[in-house]
Design a protein around this motif. Structure first.
Motif, PDB file in Angstrom:
ATOM      1  N   GLY A 237      25.019 -45.890 -24.583  1.00  0.00           N
ATOM      2  CA  GLY A 237      24.994 -46.148 -23.151  1.00  0.00           C
ATOM      3  C   GLY A 237      23.638 -46.609 -22.673  1.00  0.00           C
ATOM      4  N   LEU A 238      22.580 -46.018 -23.212  1.00  0.00           N
ATOM      5  CA  LEU A 238      21.225 -46.427 -22.851  1.00  0.00           C
ATOM      6  C   LEU A 238      20.981 -47.879 -23.234  1.00  0.00           C
ATOM      7  N   LEU A 239      21.424 -48.258 -24.433  1.00  0.00           N
ATOM      8  CA  LEU A 239      21.248 -49.642 -24.885  1.00  0.00           C
ATOM      9  C   LEU A 239      22.038 -50.614 -24.015  1.00  0.00           C
ATOM     10  N   LYS A 240      23.247 -50.228 -23.646  1.00  0.00           N
ATOM     11  CA  LYS A 240      24.104 -51.131 -22.882  1.00  0.00           C
ATOM     12  C   LYS A 240      23.678 -51.263 -21.423  1.00  0.00           C
ATOM     13  N   ILE A 241      23.086 -50.204 -20.871  1.00  0.00           N
ATOM     14  CA  ILE A 241      22.804 -50.208 -19.430  1.00  0.00           C
ATOM     15  C   ILE A 241      21.339 -50.532 -19.130  1.00  0.00           C
ATOM     16  N   ALA A 242      20.453 -49.678 -19.582  1.00  0.00           N
ATOM     17  CA  ALA A 242      19.068 -49.759 -19.111  1.00  0.00           C
ATOM     18  C   ALA A 242      18.140 -50.561 -20.007  1.00  0.00           C
ATOM     19  N   ALA A 243      18.302 -50.413 -21.323  1.00  0.00           N
ATOM     20  CA  ALA A 243      17.285 -50.930 -22.240  1.00  0.00           C
ATOM     21  C   ALA A 243      17.201 -52.444 -22.274  1.00  0.00           C
ATOM     22  N   PHE A 244      18.268 -53.129 -21.880  1.00  0.00           N
ATOM     23  CA  PHE A 244      18.262 -54.588 -21.961  1.00  0.00           C
ATOM     24  C   PHE A 244      18.628 -55.267 -20.646  1.00  0.00           C
ATOM     25  N   ASN A 245      19.845 -55.058 -20.134  1.00  0.00           N
ATOM     26  CA  ASN A 245      20.250 -55.778 -18.926  1.00  0.00           C
ATOM     27  C   ASN A 245      19.405 -55.397 -17.713  1.00  0.00           C
ATOM     28  N   ARG A 246      19.224 -54.107 -17.490  1.00  0.00           N
ATOM     29  CA  ARG A 246      18.390 -53.708 -16.357  1.00  0.00           C
ATOM     30  C   ARG A 246      16.924 -54.045 -16.596  1.00  0.00           C
ATOM     31  N   ARG A 247      16.493 -53.947 -17.842  1.00  0.00           N
ATOM     32  CA  ARG A 247      15.113 -54.329 -18.146  1.00  0.00           C
ATOM     33  C   ARG A 247      14.884 -55.798 -17.811  1.00  0.00           C
ATOM     34  N   GLN A 248      15.818 -56.652 -18.203  1.00  0.00           N
ATOM     35  CA  GLN A 248      15.641 -58.089 -17.963  1.00  0.00           C
ATOM     36  C   GLN A 248      15.480 -58.372 -16.473  1.00  0.00           C
ATOM     37  N   GLU A 249      16.293 -57.727 -15.648  1.00  0.00           N
ATOM     38  CA  GLU A 249      16.193 -57.932 -14.203  1.00  0.00           C
ATOM     39  C   GLU A 249      14.845 -57.444 -13.676  1.00  0.00           C
ATOM     40  N   ALA A 250      14.396 -56.308 -14.175  1.00  0.00           N
ATOM     41  CA  ALA A 250      13.103 -55.774 -13.740  1.00  0.00           C
ATOM     42  C   ALA A 250      11.950 -56.660 -14.214  1.00  0.00           C
TER      43      ALA A 250
END
Length: 469
Positions: free
Chosen positions: A269-282
């Motif tokens: 879940g961390l990989l799917k949510i925060a580590a990549f997609n949300r990181r890219q937006e940030a």
């Protein structure tokens, strides 16, 4: 370690002139009519000059307190306004006479630079329409806890106190550093030949592809004892708890396999949510990569992890050398941050720890997305800034992110109100909180417990110059 030097701390408050202008702008955005959400409640919806939507709910028997609610991370495209954490809690609050207000934020994602001014503009619009509140409390959940804490630090003149629920109260730089570490471990130990980028993600497509590649590596690793031990190591670097969803069985203290099975889904879940997609937006907002692991000793990080015992036992059971894997992590090529991106994230999303008004921060102990150790990071900053008398923290014995009952949320609110009324903290112990919760709503759970979180593994705040050297 030698992270880049950020820009100076943001201004703590706006000028009276700027806020007068904000109030004027907010007034122009007020809708022409009020729709009745209930027979005794005025419901108002409108749009701010920024484009953010807002909503307000005011009961006929308003008790004079307004609650400014900051919602959590929204990825879009839907971007509705929210003025309460959930429908059941909202109903109880209106029944008890509270006025509610909240905005959508002008943009989705890591939108703190929009969220703070939008929330305060919505509050100004409320005041213009309904009059000045006797008391204003800022509160928020998850990412909204970060927004709430930013308001508390930078605009204390606008509120009387604050409540952060399951909040990212460790701040932005600390959050992204702590999110990098488990992804780095997964790539290094489970996909060593992969060229998956962990930072500087080109777009959302690249982020999704990277997440899918490492998620597949985790799925494959879960089929072997060695792979499961390595997944547990990655989880430990994020302090992912061994019970992190209410639907999971709560494992026994020495049931290492059951503990790891629970962490397995959380790592994915961390990989799917925060580590990549949300990181890219940030990263787009920050103008580059805002996190690093240069100078990080992963053996020391594991030594401070809340689940280190589980990791050592799983490595022993698998016949695998933990020392060798930690050496591999420490020798792997490191990731350096973009100094300008760190400066942006630090300036907009990290904290000084300087509180001028009381704050109560509440967390579930089994949160995998925003681990309970964020509370240790907040305590560290507030203590260094000399504001510890204004902060209290409380813990709920439940798994999951923001899985509070309405009773528990109202108990937190009433405890802060008592502090504002008396000038002293009292009733912040679990027994008193549970008593308040039961009195507020006897139909939902009351699970406050004594708890002391272990240290946050990658702290960063503006109260510690060494963090920014």
């Amino acid at each position: 370690m030698t992270p880049p030097t950020p820009t100076p701390t943001p201004t703590r408050s706006r000028t009276r002139t700027a806020w007068a202008a904000a109030v004027l702008l907010a007034v122009t955005a007020l809708p022409a009519s009020t729709a009745a959400a209930a027979a005794d409640t005025s419901h108002v919806e409108g749009r701010l000059p920024s484009g953010a939507a807002y909503m307000m709910d005011v009961p006929a028997g308003w008790n004079g307190t307004v609650l400014l609610f900051s919602h959590g991370y929204t990825s879009g495209p839907a971007n509705p306004a929210q003025d309460a954490p959930d429908a059941a809690t909202k109903t109880l609050l209106l029944e008890k006479g509270y006025a509610l207000v909240g905005s959508s934020y002008a943009t989705t994602g890591w939108a703190v630079t929009d969220a703070v001014p939008d929330q305060l503009a919505a509050l100004a619009a409320f005041t213009d329409r309904f009059g000045a509140a006797g008391r204003t409390i800022a509160w928020g959940r998850s990412y909204g806890g970060l927004v709430t804490t930013a308001i508390a630090e930078r605009h204390p003149d606008r509120i009387d106190g604050s409540v952060a629920l399951c909040g990212l109260v460790q701040g932005g730089v600390a959050n992204w550093n702590n999110t990098l570490d488990p992804a780095f471990a997964v790539k290094t130990l489970l996909a060593p030949g992969s060229d998956v980028p962990l930072v500087d993600l080109a777009d959302q497509t690249a982020a999704t592809e990277a997440a899918n590649t490492l998620t597949a590596a985790v799925d494959s690793a879960q089929t072997t004892a060695a792979g499961r031990a390595r997944i547990a190591l990655a989880a430990a670097l994020h302090n992912i708890p061994v019970w992190n969803q209410p639907t999971q069985p709560r494992p026994a203290a020495t049931d290492w396999d059951a503990q790891q099975a629970n962490q397995y889904d959380a790592v994915k879940g961390l990989l799917k949510i925060a580590a990549f997609n949300r990181r890219q937006e940030a990263e787009v907002r920050a103008g580059g990569n805002m996190s690093w692991n240069t100078g990080v000793d992963y053996a020391k990080l594991l030594g401070r992890s809340s689940v280190r015992k589980e990791v050592t036992e799983l490595y022993r059971k698998a016949g695998l050398s933990l020392t060798a894997d930690l050496t591999t992590l420490n020798r792997a090529p490191r990731i350096a941050a973009d100094p300008a991106a760190v400066a942006w994230m630090s300036g907009t999303s990290s904290f000084t720890g300087e509180l001028a008004k009381p704050q109560l921060s509440v967390h579930t102990i089994g949160d995998a997305l925003v681990p309970v150790q964020t509370e240790s990071a907040l305590r560290r900053a507030v203590t260094a800034a000399g504001s510890s008398a204004l902060l209290r923290q409380a813990y709920v014995d439940n798994a999951g992110h923001c899985t509070f009952s309405p009773a528990e949320q109202l108990a937190a609110l009433h405890t802060l109100e008592d502090r504002l009324t008396t000038g002293h903290w009292r009733g912040t112990d679990p027994a008193a909180l549970n008593s308040r919760a039961t009195a507020a709503d006897p139909t939902t759970p009351t699970r406050y417990v004594p708890y002391r979180p272990t240290p946050y593994l990658r702290p960063y705040d503006l109260a510690h110059p060494a963090d920014r050297r």
